[in-house]
Design a protein around this motif. Sequence first.
Motif: not given
Length: 377
Positions: A202-204, A287-293, A297-303
């Motif tokens: 839910f961070t997104v 998105a960059v933080a979610c990629i690391f933690y 992926t960038l696509v998953q975050f924005f989807d």
Amino acid sequence: MAEADPTLRYVQRGSASVLEVGGTWTVFSMKGLRPKIGKARRATQGDSRAAATLVDARNVERLDTAGALEILQLAGGGPDTTVEAAGEHHAELFKVVQGNMCVPPKPRHVDWFTRWLEELGRDMVGLGQQTRALCAFIGEIIIVFLQACVQPRRFRVNAVVQQMLEVWVKALIIVGVLTFLIGVVIAYQGVQQLRQFGAETFTVEAVGIGMFRELGVLLTAIIVAGRSGSAFTAQIGTMQVNQEVDAMRTIGLNPIEWLVLPRIIALVLSMPLLAFWGDMTGLLGGAVACIFYLDFTLVQFFDRLRDTVGIWHFYTGMIKAPVFGFIIAAIGCFEGLQVRGSAESVGQLTTRSVVESIFCVIVLDAVFSIIFLLANV
């Protein structure tokens, strides 16, 4: 013919103490008089201050207001001191000066609480006057804008474009960097806190809603207030110090139309663009933080952002942006036109402009939040 030096001495006539003065008592002739005064007092009453109930000024040849005041002060008396003058003119002058002499009020002891209440009341009155003047200034801006709408040629398009270059294009880097870092921070804190409940995905939503509704536009407005609002105050304030604004009024140019309106239009148009840029860079940071933690992926975050965060969250921030831009530009120009006197005033009012702009932006943000809450948006 040389003027006679002022003379004085204290004498006793029966029970009355008399100050006898003679010569020329004018503002130019009293230089070096202090040693004579001290000598006359020591000859009469030692080191104590001499006081006289009668002034004998019949030997005074020339007199002006400064001399009459000096004589009455040397007598140590006030309105009740009797003066014998050489002529009617001197008598009238003594009467006028004596009638305007007043005893200074005794210093009033004020405790700290009363002094604090006085300062608080004075600040509240000043705040009321400042608010009233700002509202009148905004009303004048609206009138000039409506007049320009009737006559579109009065809009200075070149000046608006030039101001947009300053407040929009040149601010992209600082706004982008700061909002990107804030996006990283929000995502990091969200992951750390939500992981305790197994809801770190839910961070997104936290990053998207936070940036769209509040942080993107609010941080952008604060940056613009410190950067562009202060620049407006400094520019117009410097013109005030150099009397350029007065020169414009003299030749029939309205400073509101020529200086204020282009800056306000430029910032009102630029704020939504800057807020949008801040939202995008903030989301990119999240998105960059979610990629690391979160191993997203960038696509998953924005989807996920597209599927879970409604478009109205974006619209609420965009609605606030032009209002924030208007109030920042109006306060910056208003404080610039209040500059008086010196370059020190420019610095003081520039600081006040930034403080007032940030304060008003936060208050307006709270008002918008209440409105959107009541509207269920």
